[in-house]
Design a protein around this motif. Structure first.
Motif, PDB file in Angstrom:
ATOM      1  N   ALA A  15     -45.077 -28.564 -52.598  1.00  0.00           N
ATOM      2  CA  ALA A  15     -44.398 -29.966 -53.044  1.00  0.00           C
ATOM      3  C   ALA A  15     -44.142 -30.064 -54.592  1.00  0.00           C
ATOM      4  CB  ALA A  15     -45.290 -31.144 -52.490  1.00  0.00           C
ATOM      5  N   THR A  16     -44.338 -28.848 -55.087  1.00  0.00           N
ATOM      6  CA  THR A  16     -43.957 -28.698 -56.544  1.00  0.00           C
ATOM      7  C   THR A  16     -42.864 -27.897 -56.533  1.00  0.00           C
ATOM      8  OG1 THR A  16     -45.945 -27.062 -57.269  1.00  0.00           O
ATOM      9  CG2 THR A  16     -46.204 -29.607 -57.709  1.00  0.00           C
ATOM     10  N   PHE A  17     -42.075 -27.761 -57.652  1.00  0.00           N
ATOM     11  CA  PHE A  17     -40.897 -26.950 -57.701  1.00  0.00           C
ATOM     12  C   PHE A  17     -40.484 -26.221 -58.821  1.00  0.00           C
ATOM     13  CE2 PHE A  17     -40.549 -30.615 -54.917  1.00  0.00           C
ATOM     14  CZ  PHE A  17     -39.939 -30.251 -53.461  1.00  0.00           C
ATOM     15  N   PRO A  18     -40.002 -24.875 -58.699  1.00  0.00           N
ATOM     16  CA  PRO A  18     -39.841 -24.046 -59.896  1.00  0.00           C
ATOM     17  C   PRO A  18     -39.017 -24.993 -61.036  1.00  0.00           C
ATOM     18  CG  PRO A  18     -39.285 -22.960 -57.946  1.00  0.00           C
ATOM     19  CD  PRO A  18     -39.577 -24.185 -57.251  1.00  0.00           C
ATOM     20  N   SER A  19     -38.229 -25.756 -60.762  1.00  0.00           N
ATOM     21  CA  SER A  19     -37.199 -26.481 -61.679  1.00  0.00           C
ATOM     22  C   SER A  19     -38.389 -27.339 -62.623  1.00  0.00           C
ATOM     23  CB  SER A  19     -36.134 -27.452 -61.193  1.00  0.00           C
ATOM     24  OG  SER A  19     -35.369 -26.586 -60.433  1.00  0.00           O
ATOM     25  N   GLN A  20     -39.573 -27.641 -61.832  1.00  0.00           N
ATOM     26  CA  GLN A  20     -40.294 -28.533 -62.685  1.00  0.00           C
ATOM     27  C   GLN A  20     -40.997 -27.850 -63.895  1.00  0.00           C
ATOM     28  OE1 GLN A  20     -42.131 -30.394 -58.967  1.00  0.00           O
ATOM     29  NE2 GLN A  20     -42.276 -32.031 -60.308  1.00  0.00           N
ATOM     30  N   SER A  21     -41.529 -26.583 -63.489  1.00  0.00           N
ATOM     31  CA  SER A  21     -42.247 -25.680 -64.570  1.00  0.00           C
ATOM     32  C   SER A  21     -42.078 -24.334 -64.132  1.00  0.00           C
ATOM     33  CB  SER A  21     -43.796 -26.007 -64.282  1.00  0.00           C
ATOM     34  OG  SER A  21     -44.811 -25.142 -64.904  1.00  0.00           O
ATOM     35  N   ASN A  52     -41.386 -17.737 -50.992  1.00  0.00           N
ATOM     36  CA  ASN A  52     -40.402 -16.633 -50.978  1.00  0.00           C
ATOM     37  C   ASN A  52     -40.199 -16.069 -52.466  1.00  0.00           C
ATOM     38  OD1 ASN A  52     -37.782 -15.220 -51.309  1.00  0.00           O
ATOM     39  ND2 ASN A  52     -37.053 -16.014 -49.537  1.00  0.00           N
ATOM     40  N   PRO A  53     -40.691 -14.868 -52.657  1.00  0.00           N
ATOM     41  CA  PRO A  53     -40.655 -14.132 -54.055  1.00  0.00           C
ATOM     42  C   PRO A  53     -39.070 -14.247 -54.763  1.00  0.00           C
ATOM     43  CG  PRO A  53     -40.825 -12.684 -52.462  1.00  0.00           C
ATOM     44  CD  PRO A  53     -40.889 -13.777 -51.847  1.00  0.00           C
ATOM     45  N   GLU A  54     -38.071 -14.667 -54.061  1.00  0.00           N
ATOM     46  CA  GLU A  54     -36.740 -14.307 -54.657  1.00  0.00           C
ATOM     47  C   GLU A  54     -36.551 -15.931 -55.374  1.00  0.00           C
ATOM     48  OE1 GLU A  54     -34.942 -11.561 -54.842  1.00  0.00           O
ATOM     49  OE2 GLU A  54     -36.657 -10.654 -53.815  1.00  0.00           O
ATOM     50  N   ASP A  55     -36.855 -16.920 -54.608  1.00  0.00           N
ATOM     51  CA  ASP A  55     -36.304 -18.105 -55.206  1.00  0.00           C
ATOM     52  C   ASP A  55     -37.562 -19.203 -55.085  1.00  0.00           C
ATOM     53  OD1 ASP A  55     -36.493 -18.785 -52.348  1.00  0.00           O
ATOM     54  OD2 ASP A  55     -34.550 -19.283 -51.990  1.00  0.00           O
ATOM     55  N   GLY A  56     -38.831 -19.002 -54.562  1.00  0.00           N
ATOM     56  CA  GLY A  56     -39.955 -19.977 -54.756  1.00  0.00           C
ATOM     57  C   GLY A  56     -39.659 -20.873 -53.587  1.00  0.00           C
ATOM     58  N   ARG A  57     -39.092 -20.625 -52.393  1.00  0.00           N
ATOM     59  CA  ARG A  57     -38.862 -21.726 -51.214  1.00  0.00           C
ATOM     60  C   ARG A  57     -40.226 -21.600 -50.475  1.00  0.00           C
ATOM     61  NH1 ARG A  57     -34.795 -23.820 -47.969  1.00  0.00           N
ATOM     62  NH2 ARG A  57     -33.292 -22.633 -49.171  1.00  0.00           N
ATOM     63  N   PRO A  58     -41.080 -22.505 -50.198  1.00  0.00           N
ATOM     64  CA  PRO A  58     -41.944 -22.375 -49.471  1.00  0.00           C
ATOM     65  C   PRO A  58     -41.838 -21.577 -47.874  1.00  0.00           C
ATOM     66  CG  PRO A  58     -41.787 -24.653 -49.655  1.00  0.00           C
ATOM     67  CD  PRO A  58     -40.595 -23.886 -50.406  1.00  0.00           C
ATOM     68  N   ILE A 125     -35.686 -34.748 -62.505  1.00  0.00           N
ATOM     69  CA  ILE A 125     -35.216 -33.193 -62.791  1.00  0.00           C
ATOM     70  C   ILE A 125     -33.794 -33.368 -62.929  1.00  0.00           C
ATOM     71  CG2 ILE A 125     -35.166 -31.072 -61.523  1.00  0.00           C
ATOM     72  CD1 ILE A 125     -37.378 -31.585 -60.029  1.00  0.00           C
ATOM     73  N   LYS A 126     -33.284 -33.050 -64.107  1.00  0.00           N
ATOM     74  CA  LYS A 126     -31.954 -33.091 -64.481  1.00  0.00           C
ATOM     75  C   LYS A 126     -31.173 -31.642 -64.116  1.00  0.00           C
ATOM     76  CE  LYS A 126     -32.651 -37.051 -65.943  1.00  0.00           C
ATOM     77  NZ  LYS A 126     -32.436 -38.287 -65.038  1.00  0.00           N
ATOM     78  N   GLU A 127     -31.878 -30.621 -64.392  1.00  0.00           N
ATOM     79  CA  GLU A 127     -31.249 -29.259 -64.035  1.00  0.00           C
ATOM     80  C   GLU A 127     -32.145 -28.525 -62.758  1.00  0.00           C
ATOM     81  OE1 GLU A 127     -30.715 -26.875 -67.365  1.00  0.00           O
ATOM     82  OE2 GLU A 127     -29.710 -28.525 -68.555  1.00  0.00           O
ATOM     83  N   TRP A 128     -31.495 -28.019 -61.853  1.00  0.00           N
ATOM     84  CA  TRP A 128     -32.285 -27.373 -60.845  1.00  0.00           C
ATOM     85  C   TRP A 128     -32.298 -25.929 -60.619  1.00  0.00           C
ATOM     86  CZ3 TRP A 128     -35.015 -30.433 -57.477  1.00  0.00           C
ATOM     87  CH2 TRP A 128     -34.644 -31.838 -57.526  1.00  0.00           C
ATOM     88  N   LYS A 129     -33.239 -25.309 -60.712  1.00  0.00           N
ATOM     89  CA  LYS A 129     -33.184 -23.775 -61.096  1.00  0.00           C
ATOM     90  C   LYS A 129     -32.802 -23.025 -59.609  1.00  0.00           C
ATOM     91  CE  LYS A 129     -36.141 -19.970 -62.425  1.00  0.00           C
ATOM     92  NZ  LYS A 129     -37.611 -19.579 -62.876  1.00  0.00           N
ATOM     93  N   TYR A 130     -33.014 -23.520 -58.366  1.00  0.00           N
ATOM     94  CA  TYR A 130     -32.421 -23.104 -57.436  1.00  0.00           C
ATOM     95  C   TYR A 130     -31.756 -23.962 -56.485  1.00  0.00           C
ATOM     96  CZ  TYR A 130     -35.751 -19.261 -58.625  1.00  0.00           C
ATOM     97  OH  TYR A 130     -36.411 -17.850 -59.324  1.00  0.00           O
ATOM     98  N   ASP A 131     -30.646 -23.711 -55.757  1.00  0.00           N
ATOM     99  CA  ASP A 131     -30.057 -24.522 -54.831  1.00  0.00           C
ATOM    100  C   ASP A 131     -30.709 -25.244 -53.755  1.00  0.00           C
ATOM    101  OD1 ASP A 131     -27.879 -23.813 -56.410  1.00  0.00           O
ATOM    102  OD2 ASP A 131     -27.069 -22.240 -54.732  1.00  0.00           O
ATOM    103  N   TRP A 132     -31.880 -24.536 -53.262  1.00  0.00           N
ATOM    104  CA  TRP A 132     -32.541 -25.342 -52.168  1.00  0.00           C
ATOM    105  C   TRP A 132     -33.377 -26.383 -52.599  1.00  0.00           C
ATOM    106  CZ3 TRP A 132     -37.882 -25.922 -52.153  1.00  0.00           C
ATOM    107  CH2 TRP A 132     -38.557 -24.979 -52.968  1.00  0.00           C
ATOM    108  N   GLU A 133     -33.721 -26.373 -53.930  1.00  0.00           N
ATOM    109  CA  GLU A 133     -34.473 -27.440 -54.323  1.00  0.00           C
ATOM    110  C   GLU A 133     -34.294 -28.986 -54.212  1.00  0.00           C
ATOM    111  OE1 GLU A 133     -37.365 -26.025 -57.789  1.00  0.00           O
ATOM    112  OE2 GLU A 133     -35.038 -25.315 -58.144  1.00  0.00           O
ATOM    113  N   LYS A 134     -33.135 -29.214 -54.521  1.00  0.00           N
ATOM    114  CA  LYS A 134     -32.443 -30.523 -54.384  1.00  0.00           C
ATOM    115  C   LYS A 134     -32.267 -31.046 -53.274  1.00  0.00           C
ATOM    116  CE  LYS A 134     -28.884 -33.539 -56.432  1.00  0.00           C
ATOM    117  NZ  LYS A 134     -27.560 -33.650 -57.184  1.00  0.00           N
ATOM    118  N   ALA A 135     -31.759 -30.302 -52.163  1.00  0.00           N
ATOM    119  CA  ALA A 135     -31.791 -30.501 -50.859  1.00  0.00           C
ATOM    120  C   ALA A 135     -33.170 -30.742 -50.212  1.00  0.00           C
ATOM    121  CB  ALA A 135     -30.872 -29.393 -50.009  1.00  0.00           C
TER     122      ALA A 135
END
Length: 309
Positions: A15-21, A52-58, A125-135
């Motif tokens: 529940a925390t996201f690569p775009s945050q930190s 997921n080591p590629e994009d940080g998805r759970p 969050i103004k900029e998203w690092k990975y596409d999956w995060e915002k959705a």
């Protein structure tokens, strides 16, 4: 009052996201490194999710969990607590596969279905690092974290077969009554180990009032037949709720799963930073930190040598 205070480090979560930190660990090696360093800083227990080591998805990938567990066990004596929450949208089979595969000492057991939303992050969050995060964040507005009685019965049976101690995640008062029901029906046994999770949007909030209320209710239902810890999600809740728990005889969880800041506006660079800060607060208030051996005795764990991988 417990003789020692157990510090748990929740290493990465869902529940925390690569775009945050940039400091959220993603790969198995990063997660294991963070767990080992958190143990060296004073954590007796580490709570593990995989990404997921590629994009940080759970992720529920068993091989990722195997890599993490093997690496931690090869370098540290910390007790490993594996999630059965895992991530939004995962099935009960995905959420519990790690229990049968690895027979961990400890695993989380979320004690009821709740709205679990992170959608206020959309404004932050103004900029998203990975596409999956915002959705993922947008979808949480309409997400119910499902923990039905059928699933609770199934998960407790799996834990019992594998001699894994459940850590009851209590997000609200009703979850204590759910635990009481499961005790009466034989799905749970005393003594219980539970964790009050405060500050999630959809559950009880991170106030001293809510913590005292949950503790009083647990005392009434379970007497002295349980141990407990607290999570305060976000800044400054993590440290404030930890300090309140210390005054009430509880244990404490910190970590980048729950909170990304070491002080207002300043990102924590590691889980170990958060552990060290909470340890300083504990020791300043006269509490000693439990070692992994002491934590296993307090909670009643079977020991790391019984964990499979």
């Amino acid at each position: 009052m417990p003789k020692k205070t157990i510090l748990t480090a929740a290493i990465t979560g869902a529940a925390t996201f690569p775009s945050q930190s940039p400091y959220i660990p993603i790969t198995p090696r990063q997660i294991a490194d963070e767990a080992v360093l958190a143990g060296e800083a004073g954590a007796a227990v580490v709570h593990i999710h995989a990404r997921n080591p590629e994009d940080g998805r759970p992720s529920a990938d068993i091989d990722l969990y195997r890599q993490i567990i093997q690496d931690i066990k090869s370098r540290s004596d910390v007790a490993i607590c594996i999630t059965t929450g895992a991530g939004a949208g995962m099935t009960i089979e995905e959420r519990t596969a790690t229990i049968s595969a690895f027979k961990p000492e400890l695993a989380s057991l979320n004690m009821g279905s709740i709205n679990f939303s992170m959608h206020p992050l959309l404004d932050k969050i103004k900029e998203w690092k990975y596409d999956w995060e915002k959705a993922y964040v947008e979808g949480s507005r309409d997400f119910i974290f499902p923990n039905t009685f059928a699933s609770l019965e199934k998960i407790t049976a799996i834990m019992s077969r594998n001699n894994t101690r459940p850590e009851l995640e209590i997000y609200d008062t009703s979850h204590l009554y759910n635990a009481s029901y499961l005790i009466r029906e034989g799905f749970l046994k005393y003594p219980l180990h539970m964790q009050f999770v405060l500050g999630v949007l959809g559950g009880a909030q991170a106030t001293a009032y809510d913590l005292v209320h949950l503790k009083n209710t647990a005392d009434r239902l379970f007497k002295d037949r349980y141990t407990w810890s607290v999570i305060g999600t976000g800044w400054p809740n993590e440290f404030q709720m930890g300090a309140v728990a210390l005054s009430m005889g509880g244990h404490i969880r910190v970590g980048l799963e729950d909170n990304l800041l070491i002080e207002r506006g300043v990102l924590a660079k590691s889980n170990a930073d958060l552990v060290r800060k909470m340890r300083t607060i504990c020791e300043a208030l006269g509490n000693e930190i439990a070692t992994p051996v002491e934590a296993r005795e307090i909670i009643g764990l079977k020991g790391k040598d019984a964990v499979a991988y």
